[in-house]
Design an enzyme around this catalytic site. Structure first.
Site, PDB file in Angstrom:
ATOM      1  N   LYS A   1     -25.796  62.992  15.724  1.00  0.00           N
ATOM      2  CA  LYS A   1     -24.603  63.116  16.685  1.00  0.00           C
ATOM      3  C   LYS A   1     -25.515  64.131  17.618  1.00  0.00           C
ATOM      4  CE  LYS A   1     -20.287  65.224  17.157  1.00  0.00           C
ATOM      5  NZ  LYS A   1     -18.820  66.106  16.596  1.00  0.00           N
TER       6      LYS A   1
ATOM      7  N   VAL B   1     -18.991  60.125  18.775  1.00  0.00           N
ATOM      8  CA  VAL B   1     -18.193  61.017  17.752  1.00  0.00           C
ATOM      9  C   VAL B   1     -17.124  61.847  18.831  1.00  0.00           C
ATOM     10  CG1 VAL B   1     -17.849  62.562  15.839  1.00  0.00           C
ATOM     11  CG2 VAL B   1     -19.584  60.810  15.740  1.00  0.00           C
TER      12      VAL B   1
ATOM     13  N   TYR C   1     -26.567  66.450  13.104  1.00  0.00           N
ATOM     14  CA  TYR C   1     -25.805  67.117  14.039  1.00  0.00           C
ATOM     15  C   TYR C   1     -26.624  68.265  14.823  1.00  0.00           C
ATOM     16  CZ  TYR C   1     -21.384  68.778  16.187  1.00  0.00           C
ATOM     17  OH  TYR C   1     -20.341  68.822  17.356  1.00  0.00           O
TER      18      TYR C   1
ATOM     19  N   THR D   1     -14.280  70.149  14.457  1.00  0.00           N
ATOM     20  CA  THR D   1     -12.903  69.980  14.951  1.00  0.00           C
ATOM     21  C   THR D   1     -11.914  69.831  13.890  1.00  0.00           C
ATOM     22  OG1 THR D   1     -13.846  68.715  16.879  1.00  0.00           O
ATOM     23  CG2 THR D   1     -11.613  68.146  16.168  1.00  0.00           C
TER      24      THR D   1
END
Length: 298
Positions: free
Chosen positions: A172, A212, A144, A56
């Site tokens: 995540k 998140v 992640y 992001t």
């Protein structure tokens, strides 16, 4: 009906984290003034921590120096009490190690690390990569798991082994595998953060640590509200509040445009860097309508 105060679950980086956009000027340069202001706004709106230089945050198109500069600027703005997690994953193990050390020097509280992408290594190689990064610094890692972007899964059995490392403390989760997630939550002490907004509440109910969120860039309080209600024992209210976020989440995260593009379409945070392109007028109008509908909802 009597309710109790929210009881946030302890987590290494807080409970409600925003995957923060990286603002740029009109000419495409790093905009540290807007980054500082946005970070302060997110904290004021209820974000426990911030993830910088993730996807992001346009990490594929920001330089290593820009990543460190952004981290230092946000740290100076929010102070030491707000956990800052910096994205350091790479397709190159040596580069990931270098990014990890630079993030540690710049003041990161945690490191967000994706598996080596595109090359699709075997699980033994994925495990070795994470251990190399974990050994490179004294900073804890959030792994992640997002196979839709990286092309490689962090398999639950691999996570079970990696959880033994003292600096691998969190996940995540964007794997869309509730069975695997449940196994990892039940059998490890890893803090399990949802990385997909539609799974924030389900994973939290299973024992997750929080989320998140990209959508939190524009609706931090609304994304947090279901977890607050759940912690207060108001599970029906948590489900209702979660339902209010569905339309905006769908348009921002599953409408065909990357979350970076849709978040910046709703914020005054400058352009996206190529190869990304800005959202078109029709998409912006739809996003704006969903955003305003969410803000008006009770």
């Amino acid at each position: 009906m009597t309710t109790t105060a929210p009881r946030p679950r302890p987590g290494p980086f807080g409970r409600t984290l925003c995957a923060m956009i990286t603002p740029f000027t009109a000419t495409g340069a790093l905009d540290l003034d807007t980054a500082r202001a946005h970070a302060a706004h997110l904290v004021a709106e209820g974000c426990d921590g911030l993830v910088l230089s993730g996807t992001t945050g346009e990490s594929p198109t920001t330089s290593d120096a820009e990543k460190a500069e952004l981290l230092r600027a946000v740290r100076a703005e929010v102070g030491d009490g707000v956990p800052l997690v910096s994205g350091v994953g790479s397709a190159d193990t040596a580069h990931a190690v270098r990014l990890a050390r630079e993030a540690e020097e710049a003041g990161a509280d945690g490191l967000l690390v994706v598996p080596p992408y595109y090359s699709r290594p075997q699980q033994t190689a994925v495990e070795a990569y994470f251990l190399r990064v974990a050994e490179a610094t004294g900073v804890p890692l959030m792994l992640y798991d997002i196979p839709g972007r990286t092309g490689v899964r962090i398999e639950p059995e691999t996570l079970l082994r990696l959880a033994d490392h003292p600096r691998i403390v969190a996940v995540k989760d964007c794997a869309y595998d509730l069975l695997g997630s449940t196994k990892v939550i039940a059998r490890t002490g890893l803090a399990h953060y949802s990385g997909c907004e539609e799974l924030n509440l389900p994973l939290y109910a299973l024992g997750g640590a929080g989320y998140v969120s990209t959508v939190a860039n524009v609706a931090a309080r609304r994304m947090r509200a279901p977890l607050d209600a759940f912690d207060a024992g108001r599970t029906g209210e948590a489900a209702r509040l979660n339902g209010l976020t569905v339309r905006l989440t769908e348009l921002m995260m599953a409408g065909g445009l990357p979350g970076t593009v849709t978040a910046k379409a709703l914020l005054d945070a400058g352009p996206v860097r190529e190869p990304l392109q800005p959202a078109g007028r029709e998409a912006v109008d739809g996003l704006r309508a969903a955003y305003e509908e969410l803000l008006a909802a009770r």
